[in-house]
Design an enzyme around this catalytic site. Sequence first.
Site, PDB file in Angstrom:
ATOM      1  N   HIS A  55      -3.369   6.979   1.648  1.00  0.00           N
ATOM      2  CA  HIS A  55      -3.898   5.679   1.069  1.00  0.00           C
ATOM      3  C   HIS A  55      -5.199   5.372   1.875  1.00  0.00           C
ATOM      4  CE1 HIS A  55      -4.436   1.349   1.027  1.00  0.00           C
ATOM      5  NE2 HIS A  55      -3.918   1.158   2.151  1.00  0.00           N
ATOM      6  N   ASN A  77     -10.238  -0.462  -0.254  1.00  0.00           N
ATOM      7  CA  ASN A  77      -8.761  -0.395  -0.104  1.00  0.00           C
ATOM      8  C   ASN A  77      -7.990  -0.948  -1.326  1.00  0.00           C
ATOM      9  OD1 ASN A  77      -6.025  -0.884   0.435  1.00  0.00           O
ATOM     10  ND2 ASN A  77      -6.310  -1.647   2.641  1.00  0.00           N
ATOM     11  N   CYS A 117       0.862  -1.134  -0.097  1.00  0.00           N
ATOM     12  CA  CYS A 117      -0.042  -0.166  -0.140  1.00  0.00           C
ATOM     13  C   CYS A 117       0.947   1.196   0.027  1.00  0.00           C
ATOM     14  CB  CYS A 117      -1.030  -0.057   1.195  1.00  0.00           C
ATOM     15  SG  CYS A 117      -1.795  -1.399   1.035  1.00  0.00           S
TER      16      CYS A 117
END
Length: 336
Positions: A258, A288, A117
């Site tokens: 993020h 996500n 990520c």
Amino acid sequence: MVQANLVGVSITGSGSAQLSRALSNDQLSQIVDTSDEWIASRTGIRQRYIAETQQSLSHIAAEAGRQALAMAKLPPESVQLIILATSTPDDLFGSACQVQTLLGATHAVAFDLTAACSGFVFSLVTAAQYLRQGVYQNVLVIGADILSRWTDWSDRRTCILFGDGAGAVVMQASDVDGLLGFELCSDGRLNGCLKLSYQSEPLEIVEGIQGQQGTFQPITMNGREVYKFAVSRVPEVLEKALFRAGKTPRDIDWLVLHQANQRILDAVAERLEVPSERVVSNMACHGNTSAASIPLALDEVVRAGKVRPSDLIATAGFGAGLTWGAAIFEWAAGPA
């Protein structure tokens, strides 16, 4: 060769892939013990997009790259470097070269960068070093992941979080440096908190010589520890990057983090005293998407006409490794 005075970095275009198949929280409740209210109240996520069976990672990455190049008005053959941030390539040896072919970027060097990520921020900073050294003038940075490939759909702790996506930016050499500061960090001691690990079985190749074969296992995560890590380390790394940039949180026009959990975004913004209207959040729609989440969220606000030239953007990625990092840059492109 790049001219000697072009030692800065400008971000001149963004793009994202358009996936059409959404998986809602209500649909997830048909396979695991959960509900829309339970998921949304804990994460801020309402749905996520799942790549079609015929959509490869390379194809959605190329789509995002194509859009970014169009915004920057840069033909594919002018791209000299492609960095693909991904943890879910089509080929374990890498997918960046396939993206290069799909784009027709015939003069580009291409490689994958894996930092989960944090991958997009790490790739952004890596690309900047090539530009500042005068090695390349035009670089395409893509963040793309198809996490649905590695999600355990029977685990309600993780299956509610992840979606698929791709986003990209064009970075070009400039006489004015728009990448003002950055900070990158890693801590392998926390690796067990979030991982997609390889599991092997012994294999006797010939008598007396054993090897191993196996496959990767679905994503596992200690959500509580990842949350504690993020709300502590992300504001810290942003403050360090801002200090290097000679800026303060009050200078931030857009905070693009993020997209892991809305509570994390809220906690970081509160600590930095960044007003909520300056915090970009699209996780309700996308969930996500790992390395794709930052460029995907950035592209949405750019194409909505909200981001203007010279706006100061603070971004931070955090995730498996564990890795985390922040970058502070000024937007160089005009309205989409």
